[in-house]
Design a protein around this motif. Structure first.
Motif, PDB file in Angstrom:
ATOM      1  N   SER A  66       0.977  -0.991  -0.002  1.00  0.00           N
ATOM      2  CA  SER A  66      -0.101   0.157  -0.131  1.00  0.00           C
ATOM      3  C   SER A  66       0.953   1.340   0.093  1.00  0.00           C
ATOM      4  O   SER A  66       0.489   2.408  -0.826  1.00  0.00           O
ATOM      5  CB  SER A  66      -0.879   0.037   1.203  1.00  0.00           C
ATOM      6  OG  SER A  66      -1.842  -0.845   0.832  1.00  0.00           O
ATOM      7  N   LEU A  72      -4.591   3.508   0.156  1.00  0.00           N
ATOM      8  CA  LEU A  72      -4.917   3.339   1.441  1.00  0.00           C
ATOM      9  C   LEU A  72      -3.785   3.785   2.450  1.00  0.00           C
ATOM     10  O   LEU A  72      -3.477   3.061   3.465  1.00  0.00           O
ATOM     11  CB  LEU A  72      -5.141   1.957   1.598  1.00  0.00           C
ATOM     12  CG  LEU A  72      -6.144   1.151   0.629  1.00  0.00           C
ATOM     13  CD1 LEU A  72      -6.224  -0.304   0.908  1.00  0.00           C
ATOM     14  CD2 LEU A  72      -7.637   1.934   0.957  1.00  0.00           C
TER      15      LEU A  72
ATOM     16  N   GLY B 589      -8.828  -4.376  -3.851  1.00  0.00           N
ATOM     17  CA  GLY B 589      -9.123  -3.922  -2.392  1.00  0.00           C
ATOM     18  C   GLY B 589      -9.427  -2.448  -2.437  1.00  0.00           C
ATOM     19  O   GLY B 589     -10.637  -1.920  -2.027  1.00  0.00           O
ATOM     20  N   GLN B 593     -12.967  -0.556  -2.072  1.00  0.00           N
ATOM     21  CA  GLN B 593     -13.198   0.570  -1.160  1.00  0.00           C
ATOM     22  C   GLN B 593     -13.664   1.887  -1.606  1.00  0.00           C
ATOM     23  O   GLN B 593     -14.714   2.453  -0.958  1.00  0.00           O
ATOM     24  CB  GLN B 593     -11.686   0.983  -0.625  1.00  0.00           C
ATOM     25  CG  GLN B 593     -11.807   2.073   0.724  1.00  0.00           C
ATOM     26  CD  GLN B 593     -11.138   3.189   0.078  1.00  0.00           C
ATOM     27  OE1 GLN B 593      -9.942   3.047  -0.481  1.00  0.00           O
ATOM     28  NE2 GLN B 593     -11.367   4.213   0.644  1.00  0.00           N
ATOM     29  N   LEU B 597     -16.826   1.717   0.241  1.00  0.00           N
ATOM     30  CA  LEU B 597     -16.708   2.298   1.467  1.00  0.00           C
ATOM     31  C   LEU B 597     -16.089   3.621   1.378  1.00  0.00           C
ATOM     32  O   LEU B 597     -14.776   3.852   1.534  1.00  0.00           O
ATOM     33  CB  LEU B 597     -15.540   1.357   2.207  1.00  0.00           C
ATOM     34  CG  LEU B 597     -15.614   1.378   3.889  1.00  0.00           C
ATOM     35  CD1 LEU B 597     -16.185  -0.020   4.352  1.00  0.00           C
ATOM     36  CD2 LEU B 597     -14.170   1.498   4.225  1.00  0.00           C
ATOM     37  N   PRO B 604     -10.779   2.579   9.195  1.00  0.00           N
ATOM     38  CA  PRO B 604     -11.559   1.774   8.323  1.00  0.00           C
ATOM     39  C   PRO B 604     -10.586   1.266   7.201  1.00  0.00           C
ATOM     40  O   PRO B 604     -10.704   0.170   6.687  1.00  0.00           O
ATOM     41  CB  PRO B 604     -12.673   2.810   7.744  1.00  0.00           C
ATOM     42  CG  PRO B 604     -12.971   3.908   8.555  1.00  0.00           C
ATOM     43  CD  PRO B 604     -11.530   3.985   9.673  1.00  0.00           C
ATOM     44  N   GLN B 605      -9.807   2.292   6.939  1.00  0.00           N
ATOM     45  CA  GLN B 605      -8.790   1.627   5.850  1.00  0.00           C
ATOM     46  C   GLN B 605      -7.851   0.601   6.485  1.00  0.00           C
ATOM     47  O   GLN B 605      -7.400  -0.280   5.629  1.00  0.00           O
ATOM     48  CB  GLN B 605      -7.848   2.793   5.404  1.00  0.00           C
ATOM     49  CG  GLN B 605      -8.228   3.834   4.372  1.00  0.00           C
ATOM     50  CD  GLN B 605      -7.396   4.648   3.838  1.00  0.00           C
ATOM     51  OE1 GLN B 605      -6.367   4.753   4.025  1.00  0.00           O
ATOM     52  NE2 GLN B 605      -7.999   5.478   2.825  1.00  0.00           N
ATOM     53  N   ALA B 607      -8.508  -1.287   8.657  1.00  0.00           N
ATOM     54  CA  ALA B 607      -9.399  -2.454   9.123  1.00  0.00           C
ATOM     55  C   ALA B 607      -9.615  -3.244   7.701  1.00  0.00           C
ATOM     56  O   ALA B 607      -9.356  -4.502   7.460  1.00  0.00           O
ATOM     57  CB  ALA B 607     -10.750  -2.214   9.483  1.00  0.00           C
ATOM     58  N   LEU B 608      -9.703  -2.598   6.649  1.00  0.00           N
ATOM     59  CA  LEU B 608      -9.766  -2.943   5.207  1.00  0.00           C
ATOM     60  C   LEU B 608      -8.333  -3.719   4.794  1.00  0.00           C
ATOM     61  O   LEU B 608      -8.425  -4.974   4.339  1.00  0.00           O
ATOM     62  CB  LEU B 608      -9.959  -1.990   4.099  1.00  0.00           C
ATOM     63  CG  LEU B 608      -9.988  -2.415   2.680  1.00  0.00           C
ATOM     64  CD1 LEU B 608     -11.273  -3.448   2.370  1.00  0.00           C
ATOM     65  CD2 LEU B 608     -10.135  -1.294   1.423  1.00  0.00           C
ATOM     66  N   LEU B 611      -8.069  -6.999   6.781  1.00  0.00           N
ATOM     67  CA  LEU B 611      -9.061  -7.947   6.141  1.00  0.00           C
ATOM     68  C   LEU B 611      -8.382  -8.551   4.871  1.00  0.00           C
ATOM     69  O   LEU B 611      -8.322  -9.833   4.667  1.00  0.00           O
ATOM     70  CB  LEU B 611     -10.361  -7.345   5.832  1.00  0.00           C
ATOM     71  CG  LEU B 611     -11.441  -7.369   6.750  1.00  0.00           C
ATOM     72  CD1 LEU B 611     -12.705  -6.547   6.280  1.00  0.00           C
ATOM     73  CD2 LEU B 611     -11.571  -8.632   7.161  1.00  0.00           C
ATOM     74  N   LEU B 612      -7.888  -7.649   4.005  1.00  0.00           N
ATOM     75  CA  LEU B 612      -7.340  -8.340   2.882  1.00  0.00           C
ATOM     76  C   LEU B 612      -5.853  -9.128   3.407  1.00  0.00           C
ATOM     77  O   LEU B 612      -5.864 -10.379   2.601  1.00  0.00           O
ATOM     78  CB  LEU B 612      -6.287  -7.198   2.028  1.00  0.00           C
ATOM     79  CG  LEU B 612      -7.604  -6.378   1.412  1.00  0.00           C
ATOM     80  CD1 LEU B 612      -6.740  -5.153   0.747  1.00  0.00           C
ATOM     81  CD2 LEU B 612      -8.276  -7.075   0.415  1.00  0.00           C
TER      82      LEU B 612
END
Lengths: 150, 758
Positions: A66, A72, B589, B593, B597, B604-605, B607-608, B611-612
């Motif tokens: 990322s 992100l 992802g 998003q 989202l 939240p990012q 968390a994403l 999750l990934l």
């Protein structure tokens, strides 16, 4: 000044991303050695360690990816700071307990945990926090900023 | 984020950073009072020098550890060990607490199989002449039992060193060749070779090889294109015809020494050797020596020769390095066996249950490759094959039946094969890189002749060959090798199309920390496993994940053809695929998003991302061939490398062994100790067992309801250490440490015999 600050944080982000990617790839190439490194800290229950190691490798790769790609980024920086915090605390506890173990940061051929490895980890934690605090809006935030203005 | 919050975060960051920066500096002097591995290397050198000067002989430190929990050494003791006789261990204890203030405190202790020991400290006034002799002798045979032989052996050794500074003296090797016993060692530029046994009209002979000023061209050239010259040595042969004893044979008063030329023995002078019995409570060698060495007035000089000469059957014959020939033959036999389809020792994964394999029967003579070959080998290696392979060494019997095996071995059992394996095992720690190169060359059909190879030229580190050494050796022998680091298991798949083999570098072995090692593999077999050739063990077929527990990702890919750039790059294609995979998942992802989202920042990012990462980890964990879920044995192997302090049942009762079909006894000692005597029905799982050996033994034990684990006696820690590791593979409540060990068991056997006689 803002331009210089932005360039500085972006460089830092890229550096952190590369470090995490490198570490993740090395661990992904032989997760059993990473598992051994984690077990040597004697902090985790033996039964949970494999699952946590798999998760850590995944996090290293995704957070690093990322930051390198610049997507992100705030979430990635937050997670990176969390990761470096955990790594730093783990190293401190090992150092405190006088355990002659490698830090398990970049593969198998490592010297034991020392002031240098702890400084490195602390520096990366600090860099993540600095980027988080000073960082300019990333590409994904620009859209929202534009939306707000509208 | 508001400006105020941003300022506050910045302040907090700076404070946290400063604290973390300063903390180690403050704590460092407090914490750094213990010995760490950082100064281990320097300390090792210091210890080596110190012990060498204290004992007045050169001591090679094979093991250096600051791990105080490591068996068999007790907590609080820094230890280094040196095996003198293979079934005995000499330990040099260092008081951990006194290490820094008083580095000169050395306590050397020899511990023998029967719980006998000799202790010696630096300030001890005990005459250490015999001790010095012992330190110098490294034998692959059991120690001589007759005081007369011991006296001869040690007396001659001491004679060879008594008048000179012993610095530069190598550890001597002792072996038997037929009726002849040979003791060899090097001192400075001299090679001494003592031959015992009646040869012609002499009792023993001493060949002294020394370099002359002459040089001979070898026809070979070095890396810089310069001609390589070999040293021309001069050999002196001195014979001993008689040794005189006093009446009660407790004292040697002298021996006749002369010149040997051909079959003739001409008495020249008399060396006076006096030795006396020490007090009866001194254990082991109850002698001390007082050597008076005569001048070497008469010598036999054989000038202009560069090979070693030996005195055999009354004749001086030219010989080549026997050990090198044996190693070469063994390599060839193992590799030939591979090509002829002989199954290597194969591990059955106990974690996968008997249904997927179960215990494999081992042939009565074991799976040693040498049994399948024979026509192309020399008499020496034929002898080796004939006596080879106690089945329990590498493939233990699946159902060890109590009381069917003898407690002591015959001389043939403990003969050539064990001597050979012991030799190779002890020497392979330094020569494994060279041996692996030879194995690789044989596999590729372009053999390197070991007997003509200057092995030491390719061993530049004190621990053995470096990767650069091995690559250079291959290059100079016309092979191509390229070094890969941080490689993954995909390398073995890609090697399939390259007509290449790989020399792999291993990190710490299962139980011996800090040991680095080279071994060879040909890549993946048809069954998806790897065959690893690691001399002197038989080839072993092991799962890739099991290999990953010890392979550190360093490999030298060896080929007969030049290695292309594509091949080099494709070594890392596995990692490249990983990168592409991660980036692809990330892209997906991010896309999701933005669609689902639209919260741009923060948690939240994170968390994403988590999750990934979790999804990726779960897929790898359960679906990958190397995933943890599919390789419980490999996971347990990794845990076994780390485990230290599991407390298990112990029994001090010497009669506690309850032998039945559901019980197994595990001998944790070294293979040679096991061969020299073990509890009936015991299976040997030595402290330096390979993955294959461990797996085979565990397969044999998986249906047992109770395991007794023992070593030498109640003071040795190997049994407890092994039991702790076994508890990862076997229910812990079924494992019992049999504290009396083999010594206790044997003594109780003796008592019972005495009682029955009475």
């Amino acid at each position: 000044m803002n331009g210089a600050k932005s360039a500085f944080t972006k460089t830092l982000e890229l550096g952190i991303g590369c470090v995490l990617c490198l570490s993740g790839l090395i661990h992904f190439s032989n997760p059993y050695f990473f598992l051994e490194s984690v077990l040597r800290y004697d902090l985790l229950p033996q039964t949970l360690a494999p699952a946590i190691v798999a998760g850590l490798v995944g996090l290293n790769l995704f957070v690093g990816g990322s930051l390198v790609l610049g997507v992100l980024r705030s979430g990635a920086l937050l997670t990176a700071a969390l990761l470096f915090f955990v790594f730093t605390v783990a190293q401190f506890t090992a150092y405190w307990r006088d355990m002659p173990i490698g830090c398990g940061c970049f593969g198998v051929d490592e010297s034991p945990i020392s002031v240098w490895t702890m400084l490195r980890s602390t520096g990366l934690l600090a860099a993540s926090l600095v980027c988080l605090a000073w960082g300019s809006p990333g590409p994904d935030n620009a859209e929202v900023e534009a939306g707000r203005r509208a | 984020m508001s400006d105020a919050l941003q300022r506050k975060t910045t302040k907090l960051t700076i404070i946290a950073f400063a604290t973390l920066l300063i903390l180690p500096v403050i704590l460092n002097p407090l914490l750094y009072s213990q010995v760490s591995d950082e100064d281990g290397v320097k300390l090792q050198d210091t210890l080596s020098l110190l012990i060498s000067s204290t004992l007045n002989t050169k001591v090679t430190i094979e093991k250096f550890s600051t791990d105080t929990s490591e068996a068999p050494f007790e907590k609080g003791v820094l230890s280094i060990g040196k095996s003198i006789y293979d079934q005995h261990v000499v330990r040099y204890y260092y008081d951990h607490e006194k290490l820094r203030p008083n580095i000169g405190t050395i306590i050397a202790e020899e511990i023998y199989g029967d719980n006998q020991k000799i202790s010696l400290s630096k300030n001890d006034a005990h005459p250490s002449q015999y001790f010095r002799g012992l330190v110098g002798v490294k034998t692959t045979e059991p120690p001589l039992t007759s005081p007369y032989e011991n006296a001869l052996l040690l007396g001659l050794y001491v004679m060879g060193n008594a008048s000179e500074d012993t610095k530069g003296t190598s550890i001597a090797t002792y072996r038997k060749a037929g009726d002849e016993q040979i003791l060899q060692y090097e001192h400075k530029n001299y090679k001494f070779s003592y031959h015992f046994g009646k040869n012609g009209d002499t009792l023993a002979s001493v060949n002294i090889q020394r370099p002359s000023l002459d040089r001979k061209p070898t026809g070979r050239k070095d890396r810089n294109g310069k001609e390589i010259y070999s040293e021309v040595t001069t050999t002196e042969v001195i014979g001993i015809r008689s040794i005189r004893l006093n009446d009660d044979k407790s004292r040697i008063t002298g021996c006749t020494v002369g010149i040997v030329e051909g079959k003739q023995f001409t008495p020249g002078s008399v060396w006076k050797i006096q030795y006396e019995a020490l007090p009866p409570d001194t254990v082991f060698t109850p002698f001390k020596f007082n050597v008076v060495e005569p001048p070497f007035d008469n010598k036999v000089v054989i000038p202009g020769e560069e090979s070693e000469y030996q005195f055999i059957d009354g004749r001086i014959v030219k010989v080549i390095d026997e050990s090198a020939v044996r190693v070469q033959n063994q390599i060839r036999e193992q590799i030939l066996a591979q090509f002829r389809g002989s199954e290597p020792t194969r591990r059955t994964d106990p974690a996968r249950g008997a249904g997927q394999g179960g215990p494999e029967p081992s042939s009565p003579t074991g799976s040693n490759a040498s049994n399948t070959t024979g026509s192309a080998i020399t008499p020496d290696s034929a002898n080796l094959s004939a006596t080879s392979t106690p089945s329990t060494l590498s493939t233990p019997s699946p159902t060890p039946t109590p009381s069917t095996q003898s407690t002591t071995s015959t001389p043939s059992d403990a003969g050539t094969e064990i001597a050979y394996r012991s030799y190779l095992r002890s020497s392979s720690s330094r020569h494994c890189g060279v041996y692996s190169a030879v194995v690789a060359s044989e596999l590729l059909g372009k053999p390197i002749e070991l007997e003509s190879l200057p092995m030491e030229d390719y061993i530049s580190s004190v621990h053995g060959s470096t990767a650069e050494d091995v690559v250079r050796l291959l290059r100079e022998q016309g092979l191509h090798g390229f070094l890969v680091t941080n490689a993954d298991a995909g390398l073995f798949q890609r090697m399939a199309g390259w007509d290449a083999v790989a020399i792999l570098h291993f990190g710490a072995s299962l139980q011996v920390e800090g040991v680095a090692h080279w071994a060879v593999t040909q890549g993946l077999n048809a069954d998806g496993r790897l065959t690893v050739i690691d001399l002197p063990r038989d080839p072993e077929s092991i799962a890739v994940a099991d290999l990953l527990t010890t392979w550190d990702g360093t490999a030298i890919v060896v080929s007969k053809h030049p290695v292309t750039l594509t091949q080099r790059l494709s070594s890392y294609s596995g990692l490249a695929v990983s990168v592409v995979l991660v980036f692809s998942v990330l892209a997906a992802g991010v896309f999701l998003q933005r669609r689902l989202l639209p919260q741009p920042r923060g948690i939240p990012q994170a968390a994403l991302l988590c999750l990934l990462a979790l999804g990726f980890a779960l897929v790898w964990y359960f679906a990958s061939p190397q995933g943890f879920a599919n390789n419980p044995f490999a996971v347990n192997l990794t845990r076994a490398k780390v485990i230290t302090g599991t407390r298990l049942q112990e029994t001090p009762n010497v009669d506690a062994l309850e032998l039945d079909d559901h019980t197994a006894i595990v001998d944790a000692r070294l293979p040679l100790e096991y061969k020299l005597g073990h509890i009936p029905g015991a299976v040997n799982l030595p402290i330096d067992a390979s993955i294959g050996e461990l797996g085979a033994t565990l397969s044999a034990l998986q249906n047992k309801k109770r395991l007794y684990v023992y070593c030498n006696n109640d003071r040795c820690g190997w049994a407890s250490a092994l039991a702790a590791k076994l508890s990862l593979f076997h229910p812990a409540e079924q494992i019992v440490v049999y504290k009396p060990g083999y010594t206790g068991y044997r003594e109780s056997l003796g008592h019972r015999l005495e009682r029955s006689v009475q």
